[in-house]
Design a protein around this motif. Structure first.
Motif: not given
Lengths: 304, 363, 294
Positions: B8-22, B24-27
């Protein structure tokens, strides 16, 4: 497919954790360089004034020790009275600057077209194009007994006798402070008024709020942090610029800056450091109070 | 149309992004095929832009992997990835002409001037901006500015184009035109488009597939039509299209069919293979255009519900009839505005729908 | 000005503003006026002359001081402005803004005599410590470190000018949209290239203004320079010693006037250039029927 993509990692590999390359680390440190410079050459020397103020005075210099002699020298002498007096007159200068200068900031923000505002404010830096020593010195012929002010007033028949209180007095110092520092209340007021959107004036007009109530209830609370910062600047410089009382002041008109420079001339370095430490304490206390009351970080909003 | 055999062109696996306590993206895990027009749809602040920017290399993931054409790129900056991006606005270089803007990436890549000029001319031709090559960005309209951004991206021949709310700053009519233009351009160049928007009409116009993202979660993804017609989650039903959401309680099960009590009515509904138990709280969704309004009672048992007419809202092409059920829920029936004989407020009415149009959601 | 405001009141406010500017400018104008008087300061008669300007070149003391001042101004600018630029970039990028902004703006609030004395004593002590260290190690390599000199004056003036340069650059950066750097990165430029090609050309006016400010501030600064310099004289220290002793010479007035002429010309150019540019932009924006986004 681009060249950029083909030079990326080959094949599948375990998740590459973010790693800082040498150049990245270097870049990070380069970004901190100004702060390190300021810490080493500004914050550290200012903090060390406390240590040096406790050193023993020697004939030409100082030697490590622990004595409160310099503070005694400051607090139990005419110096304290002078310092407190200069605080009073400095506060008067702040008040005069505010009354004369802040309305200009409001006027420019409210009634001058957006694109021209910064340039009108830039007019107020023109006085800084000539050295402060000349600007202050040039006040002598203006304020002296047969100076410009007195002769003009006499010619107009407003006064009979020349006013001698204008120079070599506290009044002279206050006049000098106002003329030196007025632009700063215009600058800080201008920045502070960023917190007061223009529509506020229209809302107030719409609600029938008069200029005075508008100023007290709306403008002042919104612009308070910026006004406070400008006022502290003027107040502290009124205490600390030796040049003003040196050239315009007379007996008794001595501020902290002058005490410090006189101490250095007299080679009493611990005393100079004690004065510096007391000034820093005063400044810190003012900023701390201001921060507790107004939340000074609000000043930064237009900058971030 | 889509080549599903290659990586696939893009494959995202289990992506999580946090900013301190916030968070933004969960798994989040999602796979986007090469040559696909993929839309990330969701309410603002839901995390869709964060996902896009993580793919582009503008955010470093807190956890998880991003693979572009099967290669891990999580550690690479944006300029080292096979992606390029179109921004919402303000992203043109104001001190350069349109041609210089478009040619900038090629200049950075060190191409000879003549070649740059050729490619720039081609790209401007593609977005029909050739006459504007020497203008400055501020001399262009909003739509033209966004087309310059497109040309600047196409000229690089990268095969994944990221679009971050590219039409949000345009007015409604221009947005519709640009939508179609985007779709046609994508079909012409054949590269992968990943497009972030909060506007469902925009999403439906351009997308092959849509992923719905809200509160940092990937709610569901699938073909554009499937998302609209057969949403799996109640949230999707609430966000895409104009759905009536009804809260009910399971009254009985029989084979593939479930009986659900909503207000005073007992509705029959397809189970969709979901695990439900008697007495469970569930949600039903029915698209408003599938609901018919009538004054006479005695409709299909299990596919209708009675209520009180409250008001009609005339929207030009369609008219929305609003009806209050006995439990206070408002339902909307949307009809083509052919007649002006809406019932008087307070009239008892019946809402009905064809079997199979109502959907069951459990979560 | 809104449509119902009293036009005379509006004019009165403008008149007040200009009166204040004029009052503040009076000493500058006064110095300029004196600098053309053949009879010098305090004389009743006024005869116009260029004489004093001609005499500047033959005044060895003034020329020497001017050379030192110019050297100071150039070196300080070369250090302050890049550092302020880096600091402003750092400030924009960092999440904890309070500490850097406090450190960078604090010198504004420390009066000149206080900052000067504190640095003077610190430098002297640092010098003594290095001399002592050198004695232990049997070397004289450190003896000159932090001895009052050109270098110590530069450090003091960098601290003094940093807040001004920082604020000027930061205000210009405020108008720059970070999306443009990201767009450049998406076009394949690395961080440094994106800064050089895209961001710097747009903040250049701010950087140039910061340079102008720094040079002017250094030229006119007296207290910090006089406390921290080594055995050389600068423009302002010469002026002060003349004032307190013989009174300022005619050529000193001429020099001061010239400095302010140049400074006003520089600031005036900046104002004019930005004026012309923003006028041009506004005209183009008006000329177009379609809405402009940026």
């Amino acid at each position: 497919m681009t060249a950029a993509a083909s030079e990326t990692v080959g094949g599948t590999r375990p998740a590459a954790r973010p790693r800082a390359s040498a150049s990245e680390a270097l870049g990070r440190w380069a970004f901190r360089l100004p702060l390190i410079f300021m810490l080493v050459f500004f914050a550290l020397p200012m903090a060390m004034t406390v240590v040096f103020s406790l050193f023993e005075r020697t004939m030409f210099w100082m030697e490590p020790g622990f004595t409160l002699f310099s503070y005694e020298n400051f607090f139990f002498s005419a110096r304290l009275t002078n310092f407190l007096e200069s605080m009073k007159y400095s506060a008067i200068a702040v008040a005069i600057c505010f009354v004369l200068g802040f309305p200009i900031a409001v006027f420019v923000r409210r009634s001058v077209p957006q694109v021209a505002q910064h340039r009108v404010i830039l007019l107020f830096i023109l006085p800084f194009m000539v050295s402060e020593i000349i600007r202050v010195f040039a006040l002598r012929p203006v304020l002296q007994r047969n100076g410009l002010v007195n002769t003009t007033l006499q010619n107009l028949g407003i006064i009979d006798e020349p006013i001698t209180a204008l120079l070599y007095t506290h009044t002279g110092v206050v006049i000098g402070e106002v003329l030196s520092f007025l632009p700063f209340i215009v600058f800080s007021g201008f920045l502070a008024m960023e917190a007061v959107p223009k529509y506020i004036f229209e809302v107030c007009d719409d609600l029938g709020v008069g200029p005075w109530r508008r100023f007290v209830d709306v403008i002042l609370p919104l612009a308070a942090p910026g006004i406070f910062a400008g006022s502290v600047f003027i107040f502290v410089n009124g205490l600390g610029v030796a040049l003003l009382p040196n050239i315009l002041g007379g007996a008794g008109a001595v501020n902290a800056g002058l005490i410090a420079t006189q101490a250095i001339t007299a080679l009493d370095f611990p005393l100079a450091m004690a004065v510096s430490a007391i000034m820093m304490a005063t400044l810190m206390a003012l900023l701390w109070i201001g921060h507790r009351v107004f939340d000074l970080t609000r000043i930064l909003t237009p900058l971030s | 149309m889509l080549d599903r055999t290659a990586a696939p062109a893009v494959e995202v696996r289990g992506l999580t992004k946090t900013y301190g306590p916030v968070t933004a993206l969960r798994d989040v895990s999602v796979s986007i095929a090469a040559g696909e027009y993929f839309v990330l749809l969701g309410p603002s602040g839901g995390g869709k832009t964060t996902l896009l920017r993580a793919i582009g290399g503008f955010h470093r993931p807190t956890a998880g992997e991003i693979l572009l054409h099967g290669k891990e790129v999580g550690h690479l900056p944006p300029d080292k990835r096979p992606t390029t991006m179109v921004f919402q606005a303000y992203a043109l270089f104001p001190h350069m002409s349109v041609a210089q803007n478009v040619g900038y990436g090629l200049k950075v890549a060190g191409l000879p001037k003549a070649q740059i000029a050729d490619k720039v001319a081609q790209a401007l031709e593609m977005v029909s901006l050739s006459p504007f090559a020497d203008r400055r960005p501020h001399e262009l309209s909003g739509g033209q500015q966004q087309r310059v951004q497109l040309a600047r991206a196409f000229v690089l021949d990268r095969d994944i184009l990221l679009l971050d709310e590219p039409l949000a700053a345009l007015d409604a009519q221009l947005r519709k035109d640009m939508c179609l233009e985007l779709k046609h351009l994508q079909e012409k160049v054949g590269i992968t488009f990943i497009h972030v928007t909060h506007n469902q009409e925009e999403a439906m116009t351009v997308a092959d597939r849509i992923a719905l993202i809200a509160n940092g979660d990937l709610v569901e993804y699938g073909g554009a039509r499937d998302i609209y017609r057969a949403p799996d989650k109640a949230f999707t039903a609430g966000f895409v299209g104009e759905n009536n959401l009804l809260a009910g309680r399971v009254a009985g099960l029989s084979g593939d069919s479930v009986a659900v009590d909503v207000a005073d009515a007992r509705l029959r509904i397809d189970r969709r293979g979901l695990r439900v138990a008697e007495g469970q709280e569930v949600t039903l969704s029915i698209r408003s255009e599938a609901v018919r309004l009538s004054r006479d009672t005695g409709h299909l048992e299990g596919q209708s519900i009675a209520g009180t007419y409250t008001e009609s809202v005339y929207l030009g092409l369609t008219t929305s009839h609003r009806v209050r059920l006995s439990d206070g829920t408002e339902m909307v029936a949307r009809e083509i505005s052919e007649r002006d004989d809406a019932p008087a407020p307070g009239t008892p009415v019946v809402l009905s729908w064809a079997p199979g149009t109502a959907r069951l959601h459990v979560e | 000005m809104d449509d119902y405001a009293n036009p005379w009141l509006h004019r009165l406010k403008w008149a007040y503003l200009l009166l204040v500017v004029l009052t503040l400018m009076a000493p500058v104008l006064y110095v300029m006026w004196i600098s053309f008087n053949a009879n010098g300061f305090g004389a009743n008669a006024y005869d116009f002359t260029w004489k004093w300007y001609g005499l500047i070149l033959s005044d060895a003391q003034l020329i020497g001081a001017l050379r030192w001042t110019l050297a100071l101004a150039l070196v300080v600018t070369a250090i302050t402005v890049p550092m302020a630029l880096v600091a402003a970039k750092h400030y924009k990028a960092t999440r904890n803004k309070l500490f850097p902004v406090f450190l960078l703006l604090a010198p504004l609030f420390v009066p000149p005599d206080i900052l000067g004395s504190a640095l003077l004593v610190s430098f002297k002590n640092a010098n003594l410590a290095f001399v002592w260290l050198g004695d232990r190690l049997g070397t004289e390599a450190f003896d000159a470190w932090f001895r009052l000199s050109f270098l110590t004056a530069v450090i003091g003036l960098v601290i003094y000018t940093m807040p001004y340069a920082f604020v000027v650059i930061l205000i210009t950066m405020g108008r720059y949209r970070a999306e443009q750097t990201e767009a450049a990165r998406a076009c394949g430029a690395n961080g440094w290239r994106a800064f050089r090609d895209i961001e710097f050309p747009q903040i250049r006016p701010g950087v140039l203004s910061a340079c102008a400010f720094t040079v002017i501030l250094v030229f006119n600064e007296y207290t910090r320079t006089s406390l921290l310099k080594g055995g050389f004289d600068t423009f302002t220290t010469v002026l002060i010693s003349q004032m307190l002793n013989t009174g300022m010479s005619g050529q000193s007035y001429a020099m001061s006037a010239m400095v302010s002429f140049v400074a006003i010309a520089v600031i005036g150019t900046i104002i004019l250039v930005t004026l012309i540019r923003s006028e041009a932009l506004a005209r183009e924006a008006r000329a177009k029927a379609e809405p402009v986004m940026s």
